[in-house]
Design a protein around this motif. Sequence first.
Motif, PDB file in Angstrom:
ATOM      1  N   THR A   1       0.817  -1.232   0.000  1.00 33.97           N
ATOM      2  CA  THR A   1       0.000   0.000   0.000  1.00 33.97           C
ATOM      3  C   THR A   1       0.843   1.272   0.000  1.00 33.97           C
ATOM      4  OG1 THR A   1      -0.174   0.019   2.417  1.00 33.97           O
ATOM      5  CG2 THR A   1      -1.901  -1.157   1.187  1.00 33.97           C
ATOM      6  N   ILE A   2       2.133   1.136   0.159  1.00 34.43           N
ATOM      7  CA  ILE A   2       3.042   2.275   0.047  1.00 34.43           C
ATOM      8  C   ILE A   2       4.035   1.981  -1.065  1.00 34.43           C
ATOM      9  CG2 ILE A   2       4.867   3.626   1.189  1.00 34.43           C
ATOM     10  CD1 ILE A   2       2.160   4.230   2.341  1.00 34.43           C
ATOM     11  N   GLY A   3       4.127   2.884  -2.029  1.00 31.99           N
ATOM     12  CA  GLY A   3       5.029   2.690  -3.154  1.00 31.99           C
ATOM     13  C   GLY A   3       6.461   3.047  -2.791  1.00 31.99           C
ATOM     14  N   TRP A   4       7.355   2.837  -3.726  1.00 26.47           N
ATOM     15  CA  TRP A   4       8.781   3.110  -3.511  1.00 26.47           C
ATOM     16  C   TRP A   4       9.357   3.756  -4.761  1.00 26.47           C
ATOM     17  CZ3 TRP A   4      12.318   2.468   0.491  1.00 26.47           C
ATOM     18  CH2 TRP A   4      13.672   2.595   0.149  1.00 26.47           C
ATOM     19  N   VAL A   5      10.067   4.861  -4.572  1.00 24.95           N
ATOM     20  CA  VAL A   5      10.801   5.507  -5.660  1.00 24.95           C
ATOM     21  C   VAL A   5      12.244   5.640  -5.216  1.00 24.95           C
ATOM     22  CG1 VAL A   5      11.127   7.648  -6.962  1.00 24.95           C
ATOM     23  CG2 VAL A   5       8.817   6.752  -6.605  1.00 24.95           C
ATOM     24  N   GLU A   6      13.167   5.142  -6.035  1.00 24.54           N
ATOM     25  CA  GLU A   6      14.582   5.201  -5.674  1.00 24.54           C
ATOM     26  C   GLU A   6      15.060   6.644  -5.561  1.00 24.54           C
ATOM     27  OE1 GLU A   6      16.430   2.839  -4.731  1.00 24.54           O
ATOM     28  OE2 GLU A   6      15.353   1.034  -5.379  1.00 24.54           O
ATOM     29  N   TRP A   7      16.210   6.809  -4.894  1.00 19.55           N
ATOM     30  CA  TRP A   7      16.744   8.149  -4.661  1.00 19.55           C
ATOM     31  C   TRP A   7      16.852   8.951  -5.955  1.00 19.55           C
ATOM     32  CZ3 TRP A   7      17.794  12.344  -2.142  1.00 19.55           C
ATOM     33  CH2 TRP A   7      18.705  13.268  -2.686  1.00 19.55           C
ATOM     34  N   LYS A   8      16.329  10.144  -5.903  1.00 18.95           N
ATOM     35  CA  LYS A   8      16.496  11.142  -6.970  1.00 18.95           C
ATOM     36  C   LYS A   8      16.372  12.495  -6.304  1.00 18.95           C
ATOM     37  CE  LYS A   8      16.779  12.731 -11.198  1.00 18.95           C
ATOM     38  NZ  LYS A   8      17.312  14.019 -10.728  1.00 18.95           N
ATOM     39  N   LYS A   9      17.277  13.385  -6.598  1.00 17.04           N
ATOM     40  CA  LYS A   9      17.199  14.687  -5.944  1.00 17.04           C
ATOM     41  C   LYS A   9      15.894  15.387  -6.325  1.00 17.04           C
ATOM     42  CE  LYS A   9      19.645  17.675  -9.261  1.00 17.04           C
ATOM     43  NZ  LYS A   9      20.826  18.534  -9.474  1.00 17.04           N
ATOM     44  N   PRO A  10      15.362  16.217  -5.444  1.00 10.39           N
ATOM     45  CA  PRO A  10      14.078  16.876  -5.710  1.00 10.39           C
ATOM     46  C   PRO A  10      14.128  17.679  -7.009  1.00 10.39           C
ATOM     47  CG  PRO A  10      14.741  17.186  -3.430  1.00 10.39           C
ATOM     48  CD  PRO A  10      15.915  16.571  -4.131  1.00 10.39           C
ATOM     49  N   GLY A  11      13.004  17.687  -7.710  1.00  9.52           N
ATOM     50  CA  GLY A  11      12.939  18.437  -8.953  1.00  9.52           C
ATOM     51  C   GLY A  11      11.867  17.890  -9.880  1.00  9.52           C
ATOM     52  N   PHE A  12      11.890  18.346 -11.111  1.00 13.69           N
ATOM     53  CA  PHE A  12      10.853  18.009 -12.085  1.00 13.69           C
ATOM     54  C   PHE A  12      10.823  16.513 -12.361  1.00 13.69           C
ATOM     55  CE2 PHE A  12       8.482  18.294 -16.051  1.00 13.69           C
ATOM     56  CZ  PHE A  12       7.633  19.363 -15.800  1.00 13.69           C
ATOM     57  N   GLU A  13      12.002  15.919 -12.504  1.00 13.56           N
ATOM     58  CA  GLU A  13      12.074  14.490 -12.818  1.00 13.56           C
ATOM     59  C   GLU A  13      11.472  13.653 -11.700  1.00 13.56           C
ATOM     60  OE1 GLU A  13      12.960  11.198 -15.221  1.00 13.56           O
ATOM     61  OE2 GLU A  13      13.141  13.330 -15.701  1.00 13.56           O
ATOM     62  N   LEU A  14      11.759  14.011 -10.452  1.00 16.76           N
ATOM     63  CA  LEU A  14      11.200  13.259  -9.335  1.00 16.76           C
ATOM     64  C   LEU A  14       9.686  13.383  -9.311  1.00 16.76           C
ATOM     65  CD1 LEU A  14      11.566  11.511  -6.845  1.00 16.76           C
ATOM     66  CD2 LEU A  14      12.016  13.581  -5.506  1.00 16.76           C
ATOM     67  N   GLY A  15       9.162  14.541  -9.668  1.00 12.83           N
ATOM     68  CA  GLY A  15       7.711  14.701  -9.755  1.00 12.83           C
ATOM     69  C   GLY A  15       7.100  13.728 -10.744  1.00 12.83           C
TER      70      GLY A  15
ATOM     71  N   GLN B   1       8.441  10.880 -11.657  1.00 13.29           N
ATOM     72  CA  GLN B   1       8.605   9.525 -11.134  1.00 13.29           C
ATOM     73  C   GLN B   1       7.539   9.195 -10.081  1.00 13.29           C
ATOM     74  OE1 GLN B   1      12.641   8.884  -9.817  1.00 13.29           O
ATOM     75  NE2 GLN B   1      13.516   9.316 -11.838  1.00 13.29           N
ATOM     76  N   LEU B   2       7.163  10.164  -9.285  1.00 13.54           N
ATOM     77  CA  LEU B   2       6.088   9.940  -8.312  1.00 13.54           C
ATOM     78  C   LEU B   2       4.782   9.604  -9.027  1.00 13.54           C
ATOM     79  CD1 LEU B   2       6.706  12.824  -5.721  1.00 13.54           C
ATOM     80  CD2 LEU B   2       7.115  10.398  -5.383  1.00 13.54           C
ATOM     81  N   LYS B   3       4.484  10.347 -10.100  1.00 14.02           N
ATOM     82  CA  LYS B   3       3.259  10.083 -10.864  1.00 14.02           C
ATOM     83  C   LYS B   3       3.322   8.706 -11.520  1.00 14.02           C
ATOM     84  CE  LYS B   3      -0.683  11.215 -12.834  1.00 14.02           C
ATOM     85  NZ  LYS B   3      -0.958  10.100 -13.750  1.00 14.02           N
ATOM     86  N   GLN B   4       4.485   8.328 -12.016  1.00 12.33           N
ATOM     87  CA  GLN B   4       4.646   7.005 -12.629  1.00 12.33           C
ATOM     88  C   GLN B   4       4.434   5.902 -11.600  1.00 12.33           C
ATOM     89  OE1 GLN B   4       8.412   6.430 -14.616  1.00 12.33           O
ATOM     90  NE2 GLN B   4       8.096   4.231 -14.875  1.00 12.33           N
ATOM     91  N   CYS B   5       4.988   6.105 -10.400  1.00  6.30           N
ATOM     92  CA  CYS B   5       4.817   5.111  -9.330  1.00  6.30           C
ATOM     93  C   CYS B   5       3.335   4.939  -9.001  1.00  6.30           C
ATOM     94  CB  CYS B   5       5.596   5.540  -8.092  1.00  6.30           C
ATOM     95  SG  CYS B   5       5.425   4.416  -6.689  1.00  6.30           S
ATOM     96  N   LEU B   6       2.596   6.037  -8.941  1.00  7.00           N
ATOM     97  CA  LEU B   6       1.164   5.967  -8.652  1.00  7.00           C
ATOM     98  C   LEU B   6       0.428   5.257  -9.777  1.00  7.00           C
ATOM     99  CD1 LEU B   6      -1.278   6.822  -6.889  1.00  7.00           C
ATOM    100  CD2 LEU B   6      -1.343   8.945  -8.219  1.00  7.00           C
ATOM    101  N   ASP B   7       0.769   5.563 -11.028  1.00  5.67           N
ATOM    102  CA  ASP B   7       0.107   4.934 -12.177  1.00  5.67           C
ATOM    103  C   ASP B   7       0.337   3.426 -12.194  1.00  5.67           C
ATOM    104  OD1 ASP B   7      -0.772   7.413 -12.959  1.00  5.67           O
ATOM    105  OD2 ASP B   7       0.795   7.698 -14.484  1.00  5.67           O
ATOM    106  N   GLU B   8       1.549   3.025 -11.758  1.00  7.21           N
ATOM    107  CA  GLU B   8       1.882   1.597 -11.769  1.00  7.21           C
ATOM    108  C   GLU B   8       1.361   0.872 -10.538  1.00  7.21           C
ATOM    109  OE1 GLU B   8       6.103   1.637 -12.130  1.00  7.21           O
ATOM    110  OE2 GLU B   8       6.098   2.207 -14.256  1.00  7.21           O
ATOM    111  N   ASN B   9       0.963   1.624  -9.521  1.00  9.53           N
ATOM    112  CA  ASN B   9       0.465   1.030  -8.281  1.00  9.53           C
ATOM    113  C   ASN B   9      -0.813   1.733  -7.825  1.00  9.53           C
ATOM    114  OD1 ASN B   9       2.974  -0.759  -7.347  1.00  9.53           O
ATOM    115  ND2 ASN B   9       3.774   1.222  -8.066  1.00  9.53           N
TER     116      ASN B   9
END
Length: 706
Positions: free
Chosen positions: A170-184, A186-194
């Motif tokens: 119930t909690i997703g995981w995103v590997e380390w990435k410094k804050p910024g546009f790309e991490l945003g 990746q968060l959306k991708q993690c939600l779409d995949e889970n």
Amino acid sequence: MSIDNLKFKHVSYLWDETEAAKLAGDEVALLIYRSNLLGADLRLTNYGGGNTSCKAMAKDPLTDEEVEVMWVKGSGGDIGTLKKSGLAALYVDRLRSLKNIYRGVEFEDEMVELFNHCIYDLASKAPSIDTPLHGFLPFKHIDHLHPDAAIAIAAAKDGKKITEELFEGTIGWVEWKKPGFELGLQLKQCLDENPGIKGIMLGSHGLFTWGNTAYESYINTLEVVERCAEYIESKIGKTRPVFGGQKIESLPKDQRLSQAAAIAPVLRGFCSSKQKMIGHFTDDDRVLQFINSNDLERLAPLGTSCPDHFLRTKISPLVLELAPDADLSDAASLKATLKPAFEAYRVMYTEYYNTCKHANSPAIRDTNPVVILYPGVGMFTFSKDKQTTRVASEFYTNAINVMRGAEAISEYTSLPRQEAFDIEYWLLEEAKLQRMPKPKALSGKIALVTGSAGGIGKAIAKRFAQEGACVILNDINQERLDGALVEFKETFGRDTAAATLLNVTNEASAKAAFDNAALAFGGVDIIINNAGISISKSITDHTIEDWDKLYDILVKGQFIVSKAGVAILRKQDLGGDIINIVSKNAVVAGPNNPGYGSAKAAQAHLTRLLATELGGDKIRVNTVNPDAVIADSNIWAGGWAEGRAKAYGISVAELPAYYAKRTILNEVILPEDIANACFAFVGGLLNKSTGNALNVDGGVAMGFYR
């Protein structure tokens, strides 16, 4: 007690239905309310860390149509004290449309300037780098926090696996990435995949949680962090002792403080080789458990993981190789012992910079450590001001909590050096540093002003605080001192002033006061001998007790305080200032004044003697000569006003006008005038002036120096 209060053991449930009901229908107000509650619990986040947001419909001022707007914590600030003025407001559709022109991770920094084209409320705060992390997720309310318990899992070697098993997907995981546009993205991708997850763990970083109402988001956040903390608690000490067990014992509390006070000025001197630094000391139990452990040698060099921790604590701490009970009484020997450690740290930091730098990296910054660990004693931090150094201490304590948890459930991992460098020397961070206000004249300096709970002393302390100094308030009256400290904290904030009782006639009291200054701020730079007393009597009316009291407080007091202060100034090896508040009576012979006038003359000559003696240490010693400072001054108590009035054949009520009329400028002298004179000596323009006297008396010809 509500069921929610009973449900949470590791975090604080602070939601008040009655208060929240008053805000019903105002999503932005509820966002601020939720943010303040989250920020009030340091187990959920740390000062200045994390950010929160909400999305709500609002009228477009240009079209009058309803549009979706995201309100998110702007650049800087703290969610615990967040107000609407600290939020950035952006059009959601415009922010998301930036994906269409995004050129990839190598160019993500250029997207930050484009956030300005998405602003809905032109009066709102500048958007932060975390803006897209909230913008690309669809939820109405989002919390991004850095709880120690969550980061312990995020920084664990098996963090991803633990997250999956602990939260059953119930909690997703995103590997380390410094804050910024790309991490945003990746968060959306993690939600779409889970689909259906209720949060995302960011590797080595922190936690994202959400809800469709402010309350749902708040409860979700608390539940996730509670579960993390519960899990860690169940594992601590089960398979191996915490931090590998205790290696050394702490000194008793009083001895820890004594050692810390003795070494702090020496550490401050080393850390201030590039710019003046302010210190902070803590012997918190969590710190002692870490620095006294078998694992200290392995874990300390790894540094921290969370970017919020790392930015404030540097790549790694300096660990002192000193016995807790080492003899620290010989400052020269102590400096010689510590010098190689600081030189090695500076070399290490320079190599780190040179190895990791890019062609466009900012120039190397201060190579001195921020965090210094003294096993058996405690932790010191040094930075440009007290708030920054206190927060650095708090963040490293958070990092210790993270290491403790990660080691209990798996193995702690820190950011790779290159990733850490890319955060520390990020061009966006550098731009933020360049936008910081220019330091004030006394920023980074520490002043001890004797008799500063009132009158001239308080005016001097206030002037120095206004100019950026940290001040040590002191008095012999505890009630008066307590009142002054409250006033300073209300006026200048919690980090500007500390207070200590001080009897200037007592050598032990003076040493204790400077020890307290070392513990509060790391040392001292400016010493103002202001404490005084006045007795106006003829030679035949003067008693031996009167004479001794005047010379004890004025002359011996100046000697005792200066002697104790010089010891600290020499430990730091940073130079400094001593200013003695004397009087025009030091050079003017008036009636009924043999004791006070001669004591003031002794003070004046002691100034000249010390200026000669201390010049080689770059310690400047100067005099300010006030006259007739009547407002809010203790000098007029105890019969002095009556005595002077009698000497001049006038009433007490006539004294202010009498004193003003006898001056060349026909001016009444105020405590603030003396404070301005003191600032003139220490504000930076008179750094090559010593042994001088500045008269602040409106112009009394008899007081002119010849």
